[in-house]
Design an enzyme around this catalytic site. Structure first.
Site, PDB file in Angstrom:
ATOM      1  CE  LYS A  76      45.052  34.814  67.527  1.00 16.97           C
ATOM      2  NZ  LYS A  76      43.821  35.649  67.574  1.00 16.97           N
ATOM      3  CE  LYS A  78      41.763  33.215  58.567  1.00 14.88           C
ATOM      4  NZ  LYS A  78      40.843  33.234  59.719  1.00 14.88           N
ATOM      5  CE  LYS A  95      41.389  41.404  60.516  1.00 16.47           C
ATOM      6  NZ  LYS A  95      40.103  41.932  61.034  1.00 16.47           N
TER       7      LYS A  95
END
Length: 326
Positions: free
Chosen positions: A111, A192, A195
């Protein structure tokens, strides 16, 4: 009775990966374990966000938990920020964790990669996650495959704290779903389903209408060899569909694979199954959100129950580490 704890981040509309990999299992767990489930809204603050969006997504995520079947009279459901003990214990554990082990966290590396400015919260949030778990004397933690490293950190911190200051925390164990532990993006099966990553055709949101679900499954990436077999390494797109089908239909991967020799019928039946399973959940969501005061009321009720447990654990940890009683 063993205690189960798990949480979901309020970073966007939940998708089928959240439902089959977590929510549906939680609904089953509430009847077999002392269950505590949390909307981890503090974790959503590790990146810059809009305050109104934070509030809205927290309510949205909680609404989906109740729509999925979590019963506030059977289990505890609350918002993380409503129970101040989470941040209180997090500091004690930050003083127990090391810079090196936090720097090695895979999700932090992913991230933060390529970003010039990274919040300190993104670096330390695995410790807050450990506090979330340890506050409730948790025995079992249902986690996705990508969260196992964070659960190992929680175990390490509990063991280290206990070794230094005396027996304080229960050392939790991970429970990884056998199916749908990591549902992948329908267009990019190497990553993956998320959201937070925009992928209009790759993500099936729980609020998607039946026609949208059918379209997304029909356009899902597979391969060109035409052989129906479960092979995540060489056929990631098709294998993702097979695993999603197995989870939705409560069948084995072997059973699903043996039932088809062409991609088209498999996709068509998968779409039909998803619509059938998700329609009741979507309808309950609409009913629950029709009253804007209902979900906040249920979260307040859950926070009171959660705080009654968490306050005892934090007091025990404060005493163990040597802090004066207030």
């Amino acid at each position: 009775m063993e205690r189960v704890f798990s949480g979901v981040q309020s970073s966007g509309a939940p998708h089928v990966g959240n439902y089959f990999g977590a929510f549906r299992q939680w609904v089953a767990d509430q009847h077999t374990a002392d269950s505590v489930f949390c909307v981890v809204d503090l974790h959503a603050l590790t990146v810059e966000t809009d305050p109104a969006q934070v509030r809205g997504r927290t309510l949205e995520t909680a609404s989906w938990l109740f729509a999925s079947g979590l019963d506030p009279d059977v289990c505890i459901v609350f918002a993380q920020s409503h129970v101040h003990e989470h941040t209180g214990l997090s500091w004690l554990l930050e003083c127990t964790a090391t810079f090196g082990e936090l720097r090695r966290m895979t999700q932090f590396k992913e991230k933060s990669k390529g970003n010039e400015s990274v919040s300190a919260g993104l670096f330390t949030y695995p410790v807050l996650m450990a506090a979330d778990i340890l506050l409730y004397d948790t025995n079992k933690v249902p986690v996705g495959d990508d969260q196992r490293q964070h659960l190992e950190l929680a175990r390490d911190l509990a063991i280290r704290f206990n070794g230094r200051y005396g027996e304080t925390f229960v050392v939790p164990e991970a429970v990884v779903p056998t199916l749908a532990a990591r549902v992948m993006d329908l267009q990019h099966p190497e990553r993956k389903m998320s959201k937070s990553v925009t992928s209009p055709l790759g993500t099936i949101d729980l609020l998607d209408e039946p026609d949208a679900i059918v379209q997304k499954i029909r356009k899902a990436v597979t391969d060109t060899d035409g052989e129906v077999r479960y092979d995540p390494e060489h056929k990631p797109g098709l294998s993702n569909l097979i695993e999603l089908f197995a989870a939705a239909s409560r069948r084995s991967i072997e059973d699903v694979t043996a039932s088809y020799d062409r991609y088209g019928p498999l996709k068509a039946d998968l779409a039909e199954t998803l619509v059938e399973v998700l329609n009741p959940v979507r309808k309950r969501y609409v009913e629950i959100t029709a009253d804007p005061g209902e979900v906040p009321r249920l979260l307040e009720k859950g926070a009171a129950k959660a705080s009654a447990i968490a306050s005892k654990t934090l007091l025990r940890a404060r005493r163990a580490i040597g802090l004066l009683a207030p």
